[in-house]
Design a protein around this motif. Structure first.
Motif, mmCIF file in Angstrom:
data_model
loop_
_atom_site.group_PDB
_atom_site.id
_atom_site.type_symbol
_atom_site.label_atom_id
_atom_site.label_comp_id
_atom_site.label_asym_id
_atom_site.label_seq_id
_atom_site.Cartn_x
_atom_site.Cartn_y
_atom_site.Cartn_z
ATOM 1 N N LEU A 104 0.151 -13.319 2.379
ATOM 2 C CA LEU A 104 -0.803 -14.426 2.310
ATOM 3 C C LEU A 104 -1.221 -14.671 0.865
ATOM 4 O O LEU A 104 -1.251 -15.811 0.390
ATOM 5 C CB LEU A 104 -2.025 -14.121 3.176
ATOM 6 N N SER A 108 -0.348 -17.915 -1.440
ATOM 7 C CA SER A 108 -1.477 -18.738 -1.842
ATOM 8 C C SER A 108 -1.589 -18.842 -3.357
ATOM 9 O O SER A 108 -1.948 -19.894 -3.896
ATOM 10 C CB SER A 108 -2.775 -18.187 -1.249
ATOM 11 N N ASN A 381 -7.042 -17.155 -1.176
ATOM 12 C CA ASN A 381 -6.233 -17.330 0.031
ATOM 13 C C ASN A 381 -6.508 -18.626 0.795
ATOM 14 O O ASN A 381 -5.897 -18.866 1.839
ATOM 15 C CB ASN A 381 -6.422 -16.124 0.960
ATOM 16 N N THR A 385 -3.941 -20.248 3.700
ATOM 17 C CA THR A 385 -4.574 -20.268 5.024
ATOM 18 C C THR A 385 -4.567 -21.683 5.583
ATOM 19 O O THR A 385 -4.201 -21.914 6.743
ATOM 20 C CB THR A 385 -6.018 -19.741 4.947
ATOM 21 N N VAL A 401 3.537 -18.367 6.007
ATOM 22 C CA VAL A 401 3.178 -16.951 6.131
ATOM 23 C C VAL A 401 3.107 -16.605 7.610
ATOM 24 O O VAL A 401 2.742 -17.431 8.440
ATOM 25 C CB VAL A 401 1.826 -16.663 5.420
#
Length: 418
Positions: A104, A108, A381, A385, A401
């Motif tokens: 992640l 990111s 993140n 996300t 991810v």
């Protein structure tokens, strides 16, 4: 993030939203174009309500709208008014390697770089690569010129030792978090038609195991095919989430200084082991110079009850005084009289009991998703996300991810703490 409720929901028009963001510069996205208008044969776009205007909610709204969803972002107070506006904005490529956040964080960090190119992040929200250093500061010590540590940035003239590079311009960077969130949302509104609603979410209506709508205080109903709950530390106050898992708030303090000689401050982030004069265990404050000339310092965290309203968050005076003392010990450029104190503040980091964010569809409620619990890595993140949530909701599966490790289903059958 949710804050004070209004007597009735208010919808921002593009002009009013952009006026709110008048200090935020944006440039057109050059790597992609907005989705074409639907033809009469095209299916209607998926209606998604994103609840929470922090960085996680804003990133989710942005990437959903970019994929063609009809997005309504619901925020109780103002965009990035809590941790997403008061954090350090530090980004690291590989600091989460070896743990559950590794993929992640790496995705990111690279997405931050791409967004900065698309949105002129250098000018719009202070994106820049950084060299990151670890060093030890002893408050009662004295720094002589002869004992000065080699390769120490010139502005760090306090009693420092044990200097070590822990991040390069290839692996660490920074953004101004509030400017980042507002730039991204401004682009989402302008280019992709996101609607921003100020109002407090009262409930998520579910029929036959599937989301139907979001109901706001005052009675407004926002019909939705999907709902994303990105409530940060306020997740623990929303029964649909708190009945399944615990999110608690870690109150972190920060100050922002503006030195008289900002050009003397080089782009070096500092992670300190700080030994106070009165003895005891070392503290671990962090120092982030910003391209604007400001210097941000943070630290002094503790778990306390999250207030209902972000506007009610106040810092512990003693903790804030410690940060001022740290600043003056680290650098003569940051002592009182040489630097203006622009802010002293606190915010709550959203934490989970297993220290892993919760990202995915809520078990037993089709179309209801959650994205929360990012702790101190929320700004880092946020983009991955948001992009992963957009893929999951629109395409049925995230590819940027693997979200399996973050699924809220991991809490089913566990005894909830707290």
């Amino acid at each position: 993030m949710f804050a004070t409720s209004l007597p009735s929901p208010t919808t921002f028009t593009l002009s009013s939203l952009l006026q709110t963001f008048k200090k935020t510069k944006t440039t057109p996205v050059h790597c992609s174009s907005p989705p074409p208008p639907p033809s009469s044969m095209d299916p209607q776009p998926k209606r998604v309500a994103v609840c929470g205007g922090g960085v996680i909610g804003v990133c989710t709204a942005y990437f959903l709208a970019k994929k063609g969803a009809a997005v309504t972002l619901i925020e109780k107070s103002s965009v990035a008014c809590a941790a997403s506006g008061k954090s350090g904005g530090f980004l690291a490529l590989d600091w989460c390697d070896g743990g559950p956040l590794s993929s992640l964080a790496r995705a990111s960090f690279n997405l931050h770089r791409s967004l900065a190119e698309e949105l002129n992040g250098t000018e719009s929200y202070g994106y820049r690569p950084l060299t990151t250093l670890s060093l030890t500061i002893t408050e009662s010590g004295k720094q002589s010129q002869s004992s000065r540590v080699q390769n120490l940035p010139s502005w760090v003239d306090g009693p420092a030792r044990d200097l070590r590079a822990i991040g390069s311009t290839e692996t660490t960077a920074q953004v101004h978090p509030q400017m980042f969130a507002k730039t991204l949302l401004s682009k989402a509104v302008e280019k992709f038609g996101v609607e921003v609603v100020i109002g407090k979410v009262d409930s998520v209506e579910v029929e036959g195991g599937r989301v139907e709508s979001v109901v706001l205080e005052g009675g407004r109903v926002i019909e939705s095919d999907s709902v994303v709950l990105a409530l940060g530390p306020w997740s623990g106050k929303f029964e649909m989430l708190s009945s399944l898992f615990r999110v608690y708030g870690l109150r972190a303090h920060s100050i922002v200084l503006e030195p008289k000689e900002p050009d003397a401050i080089t782009p070096h982030a500092l992670f300190l082991s700080y030994y106070p004069a009165q003895g005891g265990k070392p503290m671990d404050p962090e120092v982030y110079p910003r391209p604007s000339g400001e210097v941000y310092l943070c630290g002094m965290s503790s778990e306390v009850e999250v207030p209902e309203d972000p506007e009610q968050i106040v810092g512990d005076p003693e903790s804030l005084e410690v940060l001022k003392r740290v600043a003056s010990t680290v650098s003569s450029h940051l002592v009182e009289g040489e630097a203006l104190l622009k802010a002293e503040q606190a915010c709550f980091l959203p934490c989970t009991d297993d220290s892993v964010p919760v990202i995915g569809e809520i078990p037993g409620v089709k179309g209801c998703y959650v994205a929360t619990g990012h702790n101190c890595w929320g700004i880092l993140n946020g983009p991955a996300t948001g992009a992963a949530m957009a893929e999951l909701i629109v395409d049925g599966q995230a590819t940027i991810v693997d979200l399996a490790r973050f699924s809220p289903a991991r809490f089913v059958g566990r005894r909830r703490k707290g």
